[in-house]
Design a protein around this motif. Structure first.
Motif, PDB file in Angstrom:
ATOM      1  N   GLN A  60       0.818  -1.212   0.000  1.00  0.00           N
ATOM      2  CA  GLN A  60       0.000   0.000   0.000  1.00  0.00           C
ATOM      3  C   GLN A  60       0.854   1.265   0.000  1.00  0.00           C
ATOM      4  OE1 GLN A  60      -2.150  -1.273   3.564  1.00  0.00           O
ATOM      5  NE2 GLN A  60      -4.067  -1.186   2.409  1.00  0.00           N
ATOM      6  N   ALA A  61       2.025   1.199   0.627  1.00  0.00           N
ATOM      7  CA  ALA A  61       2.887   2.375   0.712  1.00  0.00           C
ATOM      8  C   ALA A  61       3.716   2.585  -0.550  1.00  0.00           C
ATOM      9  CB  ALA A  61       3.815   2.252   1.916  1.00  0.00           C
ATOM     10  N   GLY A  62       3.899   1.545  -1.366  1.00  0.00           N
ATOM     11  CA  GLY A  62       4.738   1.650  -2.553  1.00  0.00           C
ATOM     12  C   GLY A  62       4.357   2.789  -3.483  1.00  0.00           C
ATOM     13  N   PRO A  63       3.080   2.936  -3.861  1.00  0.00           N
ATOM     14  CA  PRO A  63       2.711   4.042  -4.744  1.00  0.00           C
ATOM     15  C   PRO A  63       2.988   5.416  -4.136  1.00  0.00           C
ATOM     16  CG  PRO A  63       1.002   2.352  -4.743  1.00  0.00           C
ATOM     17  CD  PRO A  63       1.961   1.979  -3.661  1.00  0.00           C
ATOM     18  N   VAL A  64       2.890   5.537  -2.814  1.00  0.00           N
ATOM     19  CA  VAL A  64       3.203   6.810  -2.156  1.00  0.00           C
ATOM     20  C   VAL A  64       4.681   7.136  -2.328  1.00  0.00           C
ATOM     21  CG1 VAL A  64       3.188   8.081   0.020  1.00  0.00           C
ATOM     22  CG2 VAL A  64       1.354   6.453  -0.486  1.00  0.00           C
ATOM     23  N   VAL A  65       5.536   6.123  -2.144  1.00  0.00           N
ATOM     24  CA  VAL A  65       6.975   6.320  -2.333  1.00  0.00           C
ATOM     25  C   VAL A  65       7.281   6.704  -3.777  1.00  0.00           C
ATOM     26  CG1 VAL A  65       9.225   5.178  -2.274  1.00  0.00           C
ATOM     27  CG2 VAL A  65       7.574   4.780  -0.441  1.00  0.00           C
ATOM     28  N   THR A  85      17.849   6.219  -8.330  1.00  0.00           N
ATOM     29  CA  THR A  85      18.599   5.069  -7.836  1.00  0.00           C
ATOM     30  C   THR A  85      17.678   3.854  -7.747  1.00  0.00           C
ATOM     31  OG1 THR A  85      18.150   5.559  -5.507  1.00  0.00           O
ATOM     32  CG2 THR A  85      20.075   6.615  -6.503  1.00  0.00           C
ATOM     33  N   PRO A  86      18.223   2.650  -7.762  1.00  0.00           N
ATOM     34  CA  PRO A  86      17.378   1.463  -7.672  1.00  0.00           C
ATOM     35  C   PRO A  86      16.621   1.421  -6.340  1.00  0.00           C
ATOM     36  CG  PRO A  86      19.606   0.892  -8.385  1.00  0.00           C
ATOM     37  CD  PRO A  86      19.646   2.311  -7.933  1.00  0.00           C
ATOM     38  N   SER A  87      15.426   0.878  -6.368  1.00  0.00           N
ATOM     39  CA  SER A  87      14.670   0.688  -5.128  1.00  0.00           C
ATOM     40  C   SER A  87      15.263  -0.473  -4.348  1.00  0.00           C
ATOM     41  CB  SER A  87      13.196   0.415  -5.431  1.00  0.00           C
ATOM     42  OG  SER A  87      13.071  -0.755  -6.230  1.00  0.00           O
ATOM     43  N   THR A  88      15.174  -0.382  -3.030  1.00  0.00           N
ATOM     44  CA  THR A  88      15.671  -1.463  -2.177  1.00  0.00           C
ATOM     45  C   THR A  88      14.574  -1.857  -1.195  1.00  0.00           C
ATOM     46  OG1 THR A  88      16.628   0.107  -0.591  1.00  0.00           O
ATOM     47  CG2 THR A  88      18.062  -0.707  -2.339  1.00  0.00           C
ATOM     48  N   VAL A  89      14.369  -3.164  -1.048  1.00  0.00           N
ATOM     49  CA  VAL A  89      13.433  -3.710  -0.072  1.00  0.00           C
ATOM     50  C   VAL A  89      14.237  -4.583   0.880  1.00  0.00           C
ATOM     51  CG1 VAL A  89      11.426  -5.176   0.327  1.00  0.00           C
ATOM     52  CG2 VAL A  89      11.475  -3.637  -1.655  1.00  0.00           C
ATOM     53  N   GLU A  90      14.228  -4.228   2.134  1.00  0.00           N
ATOM     54  CA  GLU A  90      14.950  -4.997   3.142  1.00  0.00           C
ATOM     55  C   GLU A  90      13.948  -5.669   4.078  1.00  0.00           C
ATOM     56  OE1 GLU A  90      17.811  -2.714   5.212  1.00  0.00           O
ATOM     57  OE2 GLU A  90      18.988  -2.213   3.422  1.00  0.00           O
ATOM     58  N   ARG A  91      14.111  -6.964   4.251  1.00  0.00           N
ATOM     59  CA  ARG A  91      13.238  -7.727   5.142  1.00  0.00           C
ATOM     60  C   ARG A  91      13.955  -8.007   6.458  1.00  0.00           C
ATOM     61  NH1 ARG A  91       9.774 -12.051   1.528  1.00  0.00           N
ATOM     62  NH2 ARG A  91       9.450 -10.721  -0.302  1.00  0.00           N
ATOM     63  N   GLY A 101       8.806  -7.479   9.608  1.00  0.00           N
ATOM     64  CA  GLY A 101       8.340  -6.499   8.647  1.00  0.00           C
ATOM     65  C   GLY A 101       9.389  -6.256   7.572  1.00  0.00           C
ATOM     66  N   SER A 102       9.099  -5.302   6.705  1.00  0.00           N
ATOM     67  CA  SER A 102       9.992  -4.954   5.608  1.00  0.00           C
ATOM     68  C   SER A 102      10.030  -3.439   5.447  1.00  0.00           C
ATOM     69  CB  SER A 102       9.536  -5.601   4.291  1.00  0.00           C
ATOM     70  OG  SER A 102       9.501  -7.007   4.413  1.00  0.00           O
ATOM     71  N   THR A 103      11.098  -2.964   4.814  1.00  0.00           N
ATOM     72  CA  THR A 103      11.292  -1.542   4.574  1.00  0.00           C
ATOM     73  C   THR A 103      11.578  -1.315   3.091  1.00  0.00           C
ATOM     74  OG1 THR A 103      12.198  -1.196   6.787  1.00  0.00           O
ATOM     75  CG2 THR A 103      12.652   0.500   5.156  1.00  0.00           C
ATOM     76  N   LEU A 104      10.915  -0.336   2.506  1.00  0.00           N
ATOM     77  CA  LEU A 104      11.160   0.069   1.119  1.00  0.00           C
ATOM     78  C   LEU A 104      11.813   1.445   1.111  1.00  0.00           C
ATOM     79  CD1 LEU A 104      10.785   0.131  -2.025  1.00  0.00           C
ATOM     80  CD2 LEU A 104       8.474   1.035  -1.580  1.00  0.00           C
ATOM     81  N   GLU A 105      12.867   1.589   0.306  1.00  0.00           N
ATOM     82  CA  GLU A 105      13.499   2.899   0.130  1.00  0.00           C
ATOM     83  C   GLU A 105      13.774   3.135  -1.344  1.00  0.00           C
ATOM     84  OE1 GLU A 105      16.628   4.570   2.836  1.00  0.00           O
ATOM     85  OE2 GLU A 105      17.859   4.486   1.000  1.00  0.00           O
ATOM     86  N   ALA A 169      13.090   8.496  -0.039  1.00  0.00           N
ATOM     87  CA  ALA A 169      11.769   8.299   0.562  1.00  0.00           C
ATOM     88  C   ALA A 169      11.720   6.868   1.057  1.00  0.00           C
ATOM     89  CB  ALA A 169      10.663   8.546  -0.459  1.00  0.00           C
ATOM     90  N   ASP A 170      11.390   6.679   2.337  1.00  0.00           N
ATOM     91  CA  ASP A 170      11.341   5.315   2.857  1.00  0.00           C
ATOM     92  C   ASP A 170      10.113   5.112   3.728  1.00  0.00           C
ATOM     93  OD1 ASP A 170      12.079   5.070   5.922  1.00  0.00           O
ATOM     94  OD2 ASP A 170      13.341   6.661   5.109  1.00  0.00           O
ATOM     95  N   THR A 171       9.698   3.858   3.789  1.00  0.00           N
ATOM     96  CA  THR A 171       8.438   3.508   4.444  1.00  0.00           C
ATOM     97  C   THR A 171       8.592   3.227   5.925  1.00  0.00           C
ATOM     98  OG1 THR A 171       8.766   1.158   3.987  1.00  0.00           O
ATOM     99  CG2 THR A 171       7.613   2.463   2.312  1.00  0.00           C
ATOM    100  N   GLY A 172       9.827   2.985   6.386  1.00  0.00           N
ATOM    101  CA  GLY A 172       9.967   2.454   7.727  1.00  0.00           C
ATOM    102  C   GLY A 172       9.461   1.020   7.763  1.00  0.00           C
ATOM    103  N   CYS A 173       9.616   0.366   8.882  1.00  0.00           N
ATOM    104  CA  CYS A 173       9.249  -1.044   9.011  1.00  0.00           C
ATOM    105  C   CYS A 173       7.737  -1.202   9.067  1.00  0.00           C
ATOM    106  CB  CYS A 173       9.886  -1.627  10.273  1.00  0.00           C
ATOM    107  SG  CYS A 173       9.726  -3.427  10.400  1.00  0.00           S
ATOM    108  N   ARG A 174       7.209  -2.070   8.220  1.00  0.00           N
ATOM    109  CA  ARG A 174       5.764  -2.320   8.176  1.00  0.00           C
ATOM    110  C   ARG A 174       5.492  -3.682   7.563  1.00  0.00           C
ATOM    111  NH1 ARG A 174       3.161   2.374   5.188  1.00  0.00           N
ATOM    112  NH2 ARG A 174       4.827   3.619   6.065  1.00  0.00           N
ATOM    113  N   PRO A 175       4.256  -4.184   7.648  1.00  0.00           N
ATOM    114  CA  PRO A 175       3.957  -5.500   7.068  1.00  0.00           C
ATOM    115  C   PRO A 175       4.233  -5.527   5.570  1.00  0.00           C
ATOM    116  CG  PRO A 175       2.187  -4.786   8.523  1.00  0.00           C
ATOM    117  CD  PRO A 175       3.092  -3.609   8.362  1.00  0.00           C
TER     118      PRO A 175
END
Length: 286
Positions: A60-65, A85-91, A101-105, A169-175
């Protein structure tokens, strides 16, 4: 017959009256109040925004980023040299002691020739929509931009290296939810061709790719970046000498670390100090 009352005896006061239940109006009011609470809860769940990060998944947060990166690129202005820059998803982060959770930046590197990083960050903060509440602060680590993109997406900006500002822009830790799924990039032929031309001029064919990334511009269209890493080969004696014929006009940046030029609407960055060298080509928001 004696009428004497024995000690300790209390005569009855008459027939015992049955205990009274709740008044009918109170029962009706309680039921109505429960219905009202249930209705308000249902409406709040459907219509109200999330009150904590844990109520929004990464999907849900991806489109906001994505929109935020487009806003940041547009705020830098059409003359800025921009690289997505490339997007990064860290679990593996912890939402609670019992839930992973996971973080998108996502990020964008920005350079404006002749503009100091502090002035650039100030101008970007001023150009962002008011809803971001962007500020530029002097911290112990240096000049920092801070902003709020909404839906618990945090914006940061700082000087990454001499003359270049990185905005993230990052989402912080979330589901995780369904995960982050970037939209396929289309219409990037000009960027791909520019990367290929630069690598051929350098005599270093691409090791793979090119890879593509984009973000929506606030007024329509998209900003796009294509990049590739050079494969094995001998470095040219003069990068400027072989790349200058590809440019529309003089080089924008010509240093031992970076050679940047414009080819029509596309800006090409050749990172010469990297090992191996890499090339990117971007088209900004217009």
């Amino acid at each position: 017959m004696s009428a004497a009352v024995q000690p300790g005896y209390a005569p009855p006061n008459g027939p015992t009256r049955p205990e009274r239940g709740w008044p009918r109006w109170l029962v009706v009011a309680t039921v109505l109040w429960g219905v009202l609470l249930a209705t308000l809860t249902w409406y709040s769940v459907r219509e109200d925004g999330p009150t904590v990060r844990e109520q929004r998944t990464l999907a849900q947060a991806g489109p906001v980023v994505d929109r935020t990166i487009g806003d940041l690129a547009a705020a830098a202005g059409p003359d800025a040299l921009i690289e997505l820059t490339p997007s990064t998803v860290e679990r593996g982060c912890r939402i609670t002691p019992f839930e992973d959770g996971s973080t998108l930046e996502r990020g964008v590197d920005v350079r404006v020739v002749g503009e100091e990083p502090k002035a650039l960050l100030d101008r970007i903060a001023e150009a962002l929509p008011d809803r971001y509440r962007a500020v530029v602060l002097l911290t112990r680590e240096g000049i920092r931009l801070r902003a709020d993109a909404g839906d618990f997406v945090t914006v940061r900006g700082q000087e990454r290296e001499a003359g270049i500002v990185r905005l993230t822009a990052d989402t912080g830790c979330r589901p995780l939810g369904a995960g982050y799924r970037p939209t396929p990039v289309s219409g990037a032929d000009a960027e791909v061709d520019a990367v290929g031309a630069a690598l051929r001029a350098l005599g270093r064919p691409a090791a793979g790719g090119p890879e593509l990334v984009d973000a929506p511009c606030p007024d329509g269209g998209s900003i796009r970046t294509a990049w590739a890493t050079a494969g094995p080969g001998a470095a040219p004696t003069s990068a400027a000498g072989v790349l200058a014929p590809l440019a529309t006009g003089p080089a924008v940046v010509d240093t031992p670390e970076l050679y940047a030029y414009r080819s029509g609407p596309v800006t090409v960055h050749v990172h010469l100090a990297a090992d191996p060298p890499s090339v990117s080509a971007s088209t900004p928001c217009r």
